[in-house]
Design a protein around this motif. Structure first.
Motif, PDB file in Angstrom:
ATOM      1  N   ASP A 126      79.637  81.066 -64.316  1.00  0.00           N
ATOM      2  CA  ASP A 126      80.258  81.286 -63.040  1.00  0.00           C
ATOM      3  C   ASP A 126      79.119  81.221 -61.843  1.00  0.00           C
ATOM      4  OD1 ASP A 126      82.843  81.895 -64.450  1.00  0.00           O
ATOM      5  OD2 ASP A 126      82.518  84.173 -63.918  1.00  0.00           O
TER       6      ASP A 126
ATOM      7  N   THR B  84      92.151  83.247 -66.937  1.00  0.00           N
ATOM      8  CA  THR B  84      91.365  84.040 -67.949  1.00  0.00           C
ATOM      9  C   THR B  84      91.523  85.681 -67.795  1.00  0.00           C
ATOM     10  OG1 THR B  84      89.955  82.270 -68.515  1.00  0.00           O
ATOM     11  CG2 THR B  84      89.163  84.557 -69.039  1.00  0.00           C
ATOM     12  N   ILE B  85      91.873  85.813 -66.592  1.00  0.00           N
ATOM     13  CA  ILE B  85      92.129  87.355 -66.286  1.00  0.00           C
ATOM     14  C   ILE B  85      93.430  87.865 -67.115  1.00  0.00           C
ATOM     15  CG2 ILE B  85      93.004  86.826 -64.056  1.00  0.00           C
ATOM     16  CD1 ILE B  85      91.799  89.376 -63.139  1.00  0.00           C
TER      17      ILE B  85
ATOM     18  N   GLU C 271      93.022  82.488 -61.119  1.00  0.00           N
ATOM     19  CA  GLU C 271      92.475  82.097 -62.362  1.00  0.00           C
ATOM     20  C   GLU C 271      93.450  82.501 -63.402  1.00  0.00           C
ATOM     21  OE1 GLU C 271      90.166  84.378 -64.826  1.00  0.00           O
ATOM     22  OE2 GLU C 271      89.208  85.511 -63.146  1.00  0.00           O
TER      23      GLU C 271
ATOM     24  N   SER D 248      76.472  84.007 -67.340  1.00  0.00           N
ATOM     25  CA  SER D 248      77.529  83.441 -67.277  1.00  0.00           C
ATOM     26  C   SER D 248      77.751  82.033 -66.332  1.00  0.00           C
ATOM     27  CB  SER D 248      78.820  84.281 -66.321  1.00  0.00           C
ATOM     28  OG  SER D 248      79.816  83.636 -65.827  1.00  0.00           O
TER      29      SER D 248
ATOM     30  N   THR E  74      82.574  89.673 -72.877  1.00  0.00           N
ATOM     31  CA  THR E  74      83.205  90.038 -71.625  1.00  0.00           C
ATOM     32  C   THR E  74      84.747  90.866 -72.057  1.00  0.00           C
ATOM     33  OG1 THR E  74      81.890  89.058 -70.232  1.00  0.00           O
ATOM     34  CG2 THR E  74      84.101  89.683 -69.037  1.00  0.00           C
TER      35      THR E  74
ATOM     36  N   LYS F  59      89.265  80.058 -73.545  1.00  0.00           N
ATOM     37  CA  LYS F  59      88.805  80.325 -72.538  1.00  0.00           C
ATOM     38  C   LYS F  59      87.972  79.569 -71.938  1.00  0.00           C
ATOM     39  CE  LYS F  59      85.474  83.896 -71.112  1.00  0.00           C
ATOM     40  NZ  LYS F  59      84.855  85.334 -71.576  1.00  0.00           N
TER      41      LYS F  59
ATOM     42  N   LYS G 294      81.252  91.951 -62.213  1.00  0.00           N
ATOM     43  CA  LYS G 294      81.883  92.970 -63.079  1.00  0.00           C
ATOM     44  C   LYS G 294      80.521  94.203 -63.649  1.00  0.00           C
ATOM     45  CE  LYS G 294      84.213  90.230 -65.890  1.00  0.00           C
ATOM     46  NZ  LYS G 294      84.883  89.238 -65.181  1.00  0.00           N
TER      47      LYS G 294
ATOM     48  N   THR H 167      88.509  80.068 -66.420  1.00  0.00           N
ATOM     49  CA  THR H 167      87.561  81.254 -66.083  1.00  0.00           C
ATOM     50  C   THR H 167      87.134  81.022 -64.466  1.00  0.00           C
ATOM     51  OG1 THR H 167      85.544  80.000 -66.430  1.00  0.00           O
ATOM     52  CG2 THR H 167      86.277  81.479 -68.119  1.00  0.00           C
ATOM     53  N   VAL H 168      86.582  81.773 -64.006  1.00  0.00           N
ATOM     54  CA  VAL H 168      86.100  81.602 -62.564  1.00  0.00           C
ATOM     55  C   VAL H 168      85.433  80.222 -62.439  1.00  0.00           C
ATOM     56  CG1 VAL H 168      84.466  82.243 -60.782  1.00  0.00           C
ATOM     57  CG2 VAL H 168      85.787  83.975 -61.773  1.00  0.00           C
TER      58      VAL H 168
ATOM     59  N   GLY I 189      89.107  89.113 -59.734  1.00  0.00           N
ATOM     60  CA  GLY I 189      88.828  90.294 -59.927  1.00  0.00           C
ATOM     61  C   GLY I 189      87.233  90.550 -59.705  1.00  0.00           C
ATOM     62  N   GLY I 190      86.381  90.252 -60.781  1.00  0.00           N
ATOM     63  CA  GLY I 190      84.987  90.124 -60.559  1.00  0.00           C
ATOM     64  C   GLY I 190      84.537  88.973 -61.516  1.00  0.00           C
TER      65      GLY I 190
ATOM     66  N   GLY J 290      91.579  89.362 -69.688  1.00  0.00           N
ATOM     67  CA  GLY J 290      91.007  90.259 -69.103  1.00  0.00           C
ATOM     68  C   GLY J 290      91.882  91.637 -69.041  1.00  0.00           C
TER      69      GLY J 290
ATOM     70  N   ASN K 274      90.972  98.138 -62.022  1.00  0.00           N
ATOM     71  CA  ASN K 274      91.264  96.601 -61.701  1.00  0.00           C
ATOM     72  C   ASN K 274      92.324  95.726 -61.096  1.00  0.00           C
ATOM     73  OD1 ASN K 274      90.321  93.951 -62.711  1.00  0.00           O
ATOM     74  ND2 ASN K 274      90.090  94.176 -64.694  1.00  0.00           N
TER      75      ASN K 274
HETATM   76  N1  PSU Z   1      87.857  89.252 -63.301  1.00  0.00           N
HETATM   77  C1  PSU Z   1      88.534  90.179 -64.007  1.00  0.00           C
HETATM   78  N2  PSU Z   1      88.747  90.247 -65.231  1.00  0.00           N
HETATM   79  C2  PSU Z   1      88.236  89.093 -66.039  1.00  0.00           C
HETATM   80  C3  PSU Z   1      87.603  88.066 -65.254  1.00  0.00           C
HETATM   81  C4  PSU Z   1      87.395  88.191 -63.927  1.00  0.00           C
HETATM   82  O1  PSU Z   1      88.869  91.191 -63.350  1.00  0.00           O
HETATM   83  O2  PSU Z   1      88.514  89.030 -67.169  1.00  0.00           O
HETATM   84  C5  PSU Z   1      87.089  86.848 -66.140  1.00  0.00           C
HETATM   85  C6  PSU Z   1      86.981  85.643 -65.343  1.00  0.00           C
HETATM   86  O3  PSU Z   1      87.447  84.450 -65.895  1.00  0.00           O
HETATM   87  C7  PSU Z   1      85.326  85.334 -65.309  1.00  0.00           C
HETATM   88  C8  PSU Z   1      85.038  85.891 -66.970  1.00  0.00           C
HETATM   89  O4  PSU Z   1      84.916  83.901 -65.281  1.00  0.00           O
HETATM   90  O5  PSU Z   1      85.857  87.203 -66.930  1.00  0.00           O
HETATM   91  C9  PSU Z   1      83.639  86.089 -67.056  1.00  0.00           C
HETATM   92  O6  PSU Z   1      83.456  85.590 -68.295  1.00  0.00           O
HETATM   93  P1  PSU Z   1      81.933  85.466 -68.985  1.00  0.00           P
HETATM   94  O7  PSU Z   1      81.145  86.518 -68.481  1.00  0.00           O
HETATM   95  O8  PSU Z   1      82.097  85.346 -70.338  1.00  0.00           O
HETATM   96  O9  PSU Z   1      81.479  84.303 -68.265  1.00  0.00           O
END
Ligand code: PSU
Length: 304
Positions: free
Chosen positions: A141, A26-27, A24, A139, A262, A85, A158, A104-105, A123-124, A31, A281
């Motif tokens: 996700d 977004t990390i 992904e 989320s 987040t 994002k 996370k 994102t995921v 990551g998470g 992140g 991380n």
């Molecule tokens: N894993 C990490 N760091 C992150 C993310 C995942 O180690 O920043 C991101 C992913 O893109 C995940 C997002 O989908 O955080 C979750 O955001 P939210 O809680 O707004 O859905």
């Protein structure tokens, strides 16, 4: 309608029948701070390559879905400010309007399915935020895991989230949650927790078979593989708990909401741990990339 552009490395991997692992973006943009974000993005791609699989980092750039980013694109993404994002709700609108954004995921799973990639490392995952009973902040996700047939390798959800509620929701949605070589669920920066693992597996081939059996049974959705951070890299949960509480209080005091929550919390925990959360991380993402590469290889070797 939708233009998908693959990196030359991804196209070559397909031609050679080599396994692919989705990653992904977004990390990278939300992140981690620069320059650790770009260093990590490169190291994660290399960790996938070392397993014999090929990385495909996803993003939307100028209205195109990019499957695999070249070095300069990755670098410009890592340095850019204010990148969108993208999740399930807005990825199509971004493509339709010629926009750009990080996935994102949820959005990366959508991209992976379109690209025919079955395994994804991050990551998470996102999940149920603390206080969701009043904020309703859950989320996207989780819904994506219920719908899109991709195996996601993460260090669980996370730890700044409400982990028991997150796993309750995944159970309700029928998402297999597989702890890798652990009886308890990992908690992102910490290797374990007091939450029992719904499923436990010992080898990448078992995980690949479970993916293939779900596909053969026509079950929608993916699987979450929860891979604990290596013990030597973890931060004990007791140490983190008061810092997470403090970051959550700051978010509330400052009225941080929706997609900003987040990234805000990750940044505050980074400062409150004096950078240790970021080191952990990075270690856990690399660990996930290696496992995802091994699963992708096994999946590629199974009879279709
Ligand atoms: N894993 C990490 N760091 C992150 C993310 C995942 O180690 O920043 C991101 C992913 O893109 C995940 C997002 O989908 O955080 C979750 O955001 P939210 O809680 O707004 O859905």
């Amino acid at each position: 309608m939708i233009e998908i552009s693959e990196s030359p490395e991804v196209t070559e991997a397909r031609a050679e029948g080599r396994p692919l692992v989705a990653l992904e973006s977004t990390i990278i943009t939300h992140g981690m701070p620069y320059p650790q974000n770009i260093e990590t993005a490169r190291a994660v791609e290399d960790a996938v390559r070392e397993t014999g699989a090929v990385p495909a980092t996803m993003a939307v750039i100028d209205g195109r879905l990019r499957v695999g980013l070249d070095g300069p694109t990755l670098e410009s993404f890592a340095q850019a400010e204010g990148v969108a994002k993208l999740s399930r709700a807005d990825i199509a609108a971004c493509i339709a309007t010629g926009g750009s954004g990080a996935t994102t995921v949820a959005a990366t799973m959508i991209a992976a399915r379109l690209a025919g990639i079955g395994v994804f490392a991050t990551g998470g995952i996102g999940g149920v935020h603390r206080g969701a009973e009043t904020s309703f902040d859950i989320s996207a996700d989780l819904q994506e895991l219920a719908q899109t047939p991709v195996t996601v390798v993460a260090a669980g959800a996370k730890a700044l989230l409400d982990l028991p509620k997150t796993y309750e929701v995944l159970e309700t949605l029928g998402v297999p949650v597989i702890a890798y070589r652990s009886d308890t669920m990992p908690a992102f920066w910490s290797a374990g927790s007091d939450i029992p693992a719904p499923l436990r597996m010992e080898t990448p081939v078992e995980i690949a078979r479970a993916h293939a059996v779900r596909r053969a049974m026509g079950l929608p959705g993916g699987q979450l593989v929860a891979n604990p951070i290596p013990a030597e890299d973890q931060i004990p949960a007791e140490e983190l708990a008061p810092l997470i509480d403090r970051a959550l209080q700051e978010a509330e005091d400052q009225g941080i909401a929706a997609k900003a929550v987040t990234p805000f919390l990750l940044d505050r925990i980074y400062h409150l741990t004096e950078g240790r959360s970021l080191t952990a991380n990075i270690a856990l993402v690399l660990n996930n990339a290696r496992l995802a590469g091994a699963i992708a290889r096994e999946l590629g070797a199974l009879p279709v």
